[in-house]
Design a protein around this motif. Sequence first.
Motif, PDB file in Angstrom:
ATOM      1  N   UNK A 169      -2.862   8.422   1.272  1.00  0.00           N
ATOM      2  CA  UNK A 169      -2.817   6.965   1.448  1.00  0.00           C
ATOM      3  C   UNK A 169      -2.684   6.606   2.925  1.00  0.00           C
ATOM      4  N   UNK A 170      -1.796   7.315   3.621  1.00  0.00           N
ATOM      5  CA  UNK A 170      -1.595   7.050   5.046  1.00  0.00           C
ATOM      6  C   UNK A 170      -2.865   7.328   5.842  1.00  0.00           C
ATOM      7  N   UNK A 216      -7.776   0.143 -11.963  1.00  0.00           N
ATOM      8  CA  UNK A 216      -6.341  -0.166 -11.948  1.00  0.00           C
ATOM      9  C   UNK A 216      -5.721   0.087 -13.324  1.00  0.00           C
ATOM     10  N   UNK A 217      -6.440  -0.305 -14.369  1.00  0.00           N
ATOM     11  CA  UNK A 217      -5.950  -0.053 -15.725  1.00  0.00           C
ATOM     12  C   UNK A 217      -5.878   1.447 -16.000  1.00  0.00           C
ATOM     13  N   UNK A 241      -3.463   5.888  -5.362  1.00  0.00           N
ATOM     14  CA  UNK A 241      -4.425   4.901  -5.851  1.00  0.00           C
ATOM     15  C   UNK A 241      -3.776   3.546  -6.103  1.00  0.00           C
ATOM     16  N   UNK A 242      -2.534   3.552  -6.577  1.00  0.00           N
ATOM     17  CA  UNK A 242      -1.868   2.285  -6.909  1.00  0.00           C
ATOM     18  C   UNK A 242      -1.749   1.354  -5.702  1.00  0.00           C
ATOM     19  N   UNK A 243      -1.169   1.788  -4.577  1.00  0.00           N
ATOM     20  CA  UNK A 243      -1.077   0.865  -3.436  1.00  0.00           C
ATOM     21  C   UNK A 243      -2.438   0.501  -2.846  1.00  0.00           C
ATOM     22  N   UNK A 244      -3.401   1.428  -2.908  1.00  0.00           N
ATOM     23  CA  UNK A 244      -4.735   1.118  -2.385  1.00  0.00           C
ATOM     24  C   UNK A 244      -5.390   0.000  -3.201  1.00  0.00           C
ATOM     25  N   UNK A 250      -4.946  -7.854  -3.062  1.00  0.00           N
ATOM     26  CA  UNK A 250      -4.389  -8.801  -2.091  1.00  0.00           C
ATOM     27  C   UNK A 250      -5.495  -9.391  -1.220  1.00  0.00           C
ATOM     28  N   UNK A 251      -6.420  -8.532  -0.794  1.00  0.00           N
ATOM     29  CA  UNK A 251      -7.549  -9.008   0.008  1.00  0.00           C
ATOM     30  C   UNK A 251      -8.388  -9.990  -0.798  1.00  0.00           C
ATOM     31  N   UNK A 252      -8.593  -9.672  -2.078  1.00  0.00           N
ATOM     32  CA  UNK A 252      -9.359 -10.567  -2.943  1.00  0.00           C
ATOM     33  C   UNK A 252      -8.647 -11.906  -3.117  1.00  0.00           C
TER      34      UNK A 252
END
Length: 305
Positions: A169-170, A216-217, A241-244, A250-252
């Motif tokens: 993720x980082x 996401x589901x 995957x969850x935070x990504x 959030x962008x959407x």
Amino acid sequence: MKLRWTTAVWSVIYLLLLLSLLTPFSIVTAFLLVLPVAILFTALNTKSFFMHVVPVWLIALLIDPIYLLFAIYFAVPGIIMGYLYRKRKSAMQVLKYGMAVMLVEMLLLLMISTAFFQLNLSDYVDEIVKMTTAPLSEMGVEGGIGGQFLGTELDTQLIKDQTMRLVPFAMIISSFLMTVVTHALARPTLHSMGLSVPRLKPAREWMLPRSLIWYYLLIFFINIATIDSDNTFMKMIVANATPLLQICFMIQALGFFYYLAHERKWHPIVPLLTAIPIVLFPPAMIIGILDLAFPLRQAFSKNKR
């Protein structure tokens, strides 16, 4: 003549940014190092480009060979982005390729460091965690508020394990931020030099793939299925995957507010201010999910009529 002086200045900036990498400023300047290369490769032909950067590399080599390695590392994505700017590719394509190249470089660097220089990522993360948590222990907060978060060695181990899981993720976020920062600064700079570079679509037109909802589901159900499991690989997938996906939503959501502001003729500062609660209050990402799942924008357009 103006272009010649401008590119010379950017060569000097490039050198200064390189030399800053072994200073405390590196946490900021590292995100800017791709920028000079991208600008120079876009503004100059290939021969002139190397005439500008090779002297920088030689000076860096004379000071310390490590600077040359840094220079080559950051030059590759800069050249790729500059090449795409030359070809007038879309901004999104530039961002995709730039991010992909940076991510591949990070993976190669990690593999080479592990294979040839005996880098143990687990030990490195362990040292970072200990350095971060040591001040709390020295302040004697084990029994106080700090101790609630960092009271035992087990807590420290949990932090280390979680940090290890979030390494992918980082890497992805770092690649994304470097690319976005480079494009955000390169476009107006090149424009001031008389060079036209395609811009991103307006935020109100941002629409991410609807398939993100299904991803996401899927991650949600995998998370439930692996709560009591020892499958570290699946847990790592969920942890990254969850935070990504949440960032995507959030962008959407931000794009939706820009669309709403455009439709309602609100002041441009209004949708920008919505970014604060979206970031600080993660459940607000539900707006992004709804915007992808349902025709919210069409509904607001109809209401306007």
